[in-house]
Design an enzyme around this catalytic site. Structure first.
Site, PDB file in Angstrom:
ATOM      1  N   ASP A 108      -0.185 -19.305 -13.892  1.00 15.65           N
ATOM      2  CA  ASP A 108      -0.808 -19.252 -12.566  1.00 15.65           C
ATOM      3  C   ASP A 108       0.151 -18.882 -11.439  1.00 15.65           C
ATOM      4  O   ASP A 108      -0.236 -18.238 -10.481  1.00 15.65           O
ATOM      5  CB  ASP A 108      -1.491 -20.581 -12.238  1.00 15.65           C
ATOM      6  CG  ASP A 108      -0.501 -21.674 -11.885  1.00 15.65           C
ATOM      7  OD1 ASP A 108       0.314 -22.038 -12.753  1.00 15.65           O
ATOM      8  OD2 ASP A 108      -0.530 -22.152 -10.738  1.00 15.65           O
ATOM      9  N   ASP A 144       5.282 -21.521 -12.652  1.00 14.81           N
ATOM     10  CA  ASP A 144       5.465 -22.422 -13.784  1.00 14.81           C
ATOM     11  C   ASP A 144       4.950 -21.757 -15.061  1.00 14.81           C
ATOM     12  O   ASP A 144       4.677 -20.563 -15.089  1.00 14.81           O
ATOM     13  CB  ASP A 144       4.755 -23.757 -13.524  1.00 14.81           C
ATOM     14  CG  ASP A 144       3.292 -23.566 -13.143  1.00 14.81           C
ATOM     15  OD1 ASP A 144       2.699 -22.533 -13.517  1.00 14.81           O
ATOM     16  OD2 ASP A 144       2.727 -24.456 -12.476  1.00 14.81           O
ATOM     17  N   TYR A 200      -4.560 -28.473  -9.069  1.00 16.13           N
ATOM     18  CA  TYR A 200      -5.655 -27.657  -8.538  1.00 16.13           C
ATOM     19  C   TYR A 200      -6.934 -28.493  -8.520  1.00 16.13           C
ATOM     20  O   TYR A 200      -7.864 -28.262  -9.288  1.00 16.13           O
ATOM     21  CB  TYR A 200      -5.872 -26.402  -9.385  1.00 16.13           C
ATOM     22  CG  TYR A 200      -4.797 -25.354  -9.224  1.00 16.13           C
ATOM     23  CD1 TYR A 200      -4.812 -24.470  -8.137  1.00 16.13           C
ATOM     24  CD2 TYR A 200      -3.761 -25.245 -10.145  1.00 16.13           C
ATOM     25  CE1 TYR A 200      -3.822 -23.512  -7.990  1.00 16.13           C
ATOM     26  CE2 TYR A 200      -2.766 -24.281 -10.007  1.00 16.13           C
ATOM     27  CZ  TYR A 200      -2.804 -23.416  -8.924  1.00 16.13           C
ATOM     28  OH  TYR A 200      -1.823 -22.467  -8.778  1.00 16.13           O
ATOM     29  N   GLU A 208       6.986 -19.705  -3.529  1.00 21.06           N
ATOM     30  CA  GLU A 208       6.280 -19.560  -4.807  1.00 21.06           C
ATOM     31  C   GLU A 208       5.153 -18.539  -4.669  1.00 21.06           C
ATOM     32  O   GLU A 208       4.367 -18.586  -3.721  1.00 21.06           O
ATOM     33  CB  GLU A 208       5.714 -20.890  -5.297  1.00 21.06           C
ATOM     34  CG  GLU A 208       5.137 -20.793  -6.704  1.00 21.06           C
ATOM     35  CD  GLU A 208       4.834 -22.151  -7.334  1.00 21.06           C
ATOM     36  OE1 GLU A 208       4.696 -22.202  -8.569  1.00 21.06           O
ATOM     37  OE2 GLU A 208       4.741 -23.141  -6.585  1.00 21.06           O
TER      38      GLU A 208
END
Length: 531
Positions: A122, A125, A273, A512
């Site tokens: 995603d 990570d 999430y 990120e």
């Protein structure tokens, strides 16, 4: 000095003096409706040019040629699709272009005796979270559908479809039965405790699912939306695959609508999430299924909804109301539903969000001093990207209908919406106070330390020695130097509310990148690259 003038008008009679069309055109042929023309002309002739034109419905905005030509949208488009190859999980294909990546996650799903190899990580990570992955595929498909001709013109349509298919192939695998959907692979806690290349993963690869006893209407509906939207993208090039996608989407919608509940009560994703509700995903899925199938069952679902969402403050992986509202507004503009009652409410709410973004509402979206729309401290550019897609797509819908928006602060025309999207893309690509591109690898000044495990550790192709869990943190995460691998096309979280940015991989709120950041901009970049 030369400038560019974009003119939107209902043509009556035109006298042009000392103007050279930028492309061959016939003024005599512009008789009915609204047409767009680009002209090159001396910038000091603006007033005289305006005075010799006799026409109605005049809407002009001026773009200095330097601002137009200085941004290479075509290169940005190419890089945006390269990014998805860097995020791939599974067995990489022979034509993989991002060469610093290798195969990974080849045993995913084995704990549940199912093949869950593939899909996308995603963000920075090594997790496969189905909720944002599905939203990424929905918006990437939307980008591709709305701007397919522009993608084709830039020779990127095939790459866009490949990026979609890498996701949809996985989502099909994750849906082995009508009422079963695997929504996560990996353990978030153990994954985030390690800093490892995906090729070296030693963390738990647990598979998590929803089913009749453990529902998740939000993730099931978002996956249905993704597959339905993708089916439209593949309808001409791969009709058999398109039909397969629709079949899965219909099953998932039936499952979602009949089994309410938040998916994080069944899948341990709450810390990463968490979904705030599922009504938005159900409407979003119904809108895409109606567009894919023309089945009035889904239209009736939209019409019977007692919650159209209201005026939203953003459009994101968690809140899809604006997307659903916009797709219904398209139906209103096309005359397929009336501009009254619930249908009119959808359209009004979609337009109020747009009015807020373009600063013509009673309460507007905040902007940074440098002009960037400001929604959130964390990953603000994801919200900017979706707002830009909304503006560009609705600009298309309005233009096709010769329509405009009546905002409290004035009339907004299709050209204004394209200008809004362009202003945000230009900021992202370097037209900002720091003169920094927030797309990695684009331009000469961009983030060199994006928060990303694979990019920040030497490629397995250069050093195959495994990098252990804590070794990655000590040797690579804390390293005060650029990442050894350039994560081309990634869009990082972006600057703060005052246009400030710290290029440090430890500042994950700003540095990120995520798959959901880039997908909405693929189509917008294609649109800007071809005009």
């Amino acid at each position: 000095m030369k400038s560019l003038l974009l003119i939107e008008f209902a043509c009556v009679s035109v006298t042009v003096e000392s103007i050279t069309p930028a492309a061959p055109c016939s003024l005599n042929s512009l008789v009915n409706g609204i047409d767009l023309l680009w002209f090159d002309f001396p910038s000091d002739h603006i007033m005289s040019f305006n005075s010799v034109l006799g026409f109605t419905s005049l809407s002009i905005f001026l773009l200095m040629s330097g601002a137009v030509s200085s941004v290479d949208y075509g290169t940005a488009l190419t890089k945006s699709l390269l990014y998805y190859e860097a995020q791939r999980s599974g067995k990489l294909p022979f034509d993989q272009r991002v060469q610093w990546r290798g195969d990974s996650g080849l045993k995913d799903g084995s704990d549940a005796r199912i093949d869950l190899v593939g899909g996308y990580y995603d963000a920075g990570d090594n997790m496969k979270f189905g909720f944002p992955m599905a939203f990424t595929i929905t918006t990437l498909s939307w980008s591709t559908i709305e701007f397919s001709s522009q993608l084709e013109a830039k020779k990127e349509l095939s790459n866009a479809l490949l990026a979609i298919k890498w996701g949809t192939d996985y989502l099909i695998k994750a849906h082995p039965q009508p009422h079963v959907l695997y929504g996560q692979v990996g353990d978030g806690d153990s994954d985030h405790a390690c800093w490892e290349r995906p090729e070296d993963m030693t963390t738990l690869r647990t598979s998590f699912k929803i089913d009749d006893q453990h529902p998740g209407a939000d993730i099931a509906a978002e996956t249905a939306a993704a597959l339905a939207a993708a089916s439209i993208a593949f309808s001409s090039s791969n009709p058999a695959y398109s039909t397969q996608l629709v079949s899965h989407a219909e099953q998932l919608f039936e499952f979602a609508s009949g089994h309410p509940g938040l998916y994080q009560k069944s899948i341990p994703a709450a810390r990463f999430y968490a979904s705030s509700g599922y009504e938005d995903e159900l409407l979003w899925a119904a809108a895409w299924l109606h567009r894919a199938t023309n089945d009035n069952t889904y239209l009736n679902y939209l019409g019977a909804s007692g919650n159209t969402g209201g005026i939203r403050g953003s459009f994101s992986w968690d809140d899809k109301f604006v997307g659903a509202q916009l797709l219904v507004a398209k139906l209103v503009l096309e005359g397929k539903v009336p501009n009254t009652g619930t249908w009119g409410q959808y359209k009004s709410e979609a337009e109020q969000f747009i009015c807020s973004c373009i600063q013509k509402n009673s309460k507007n979206v905040k902007k940074t001093p440098g002009g960037l729309l400001w929604f959130s401290e964390w990953d603000n550019l994801q919200y900017v990207a979706t707002a830009s897609l909304v503006a560009a797509a609705y600009g298309n819908y309005l233009y096709a209908d010769h329509a405009s928006i009546k905002c409290p602060g004035g009339i907004v025309r299709p050209t204004d919406l394209i200008h809004l999207a362009q202003s945000q893309v230009d900021y992202i690509l370097g037209s900002n106070p720091k003169k920094m591109s927030y797309m990695v690898g684009f331009g000469s000044n961009y983030p060199t330390q994006p928060h990303h495990r694979g990019a920040s550790i030497v490629s397995i192709k250069k050093n195959p020695k495994p990098v252990a869990c804590q070794e990655g943190y000590q040797v690579w995460f804390k390293r005060k130097a650029p990442n050894p691998n350039v994560l081309e096309g990634a869009i990082v979280g972006g600057p703060d509310a005052l246009d400030g940015y710290t290029d440090s991989r430890s500042d994950f709120e700003q540095t990120e990148a995520a798959t959901a950041n880039v997908a909405p901009l693929v189509g917008v970049l294609a649109r800007l690259a071809t005009h």
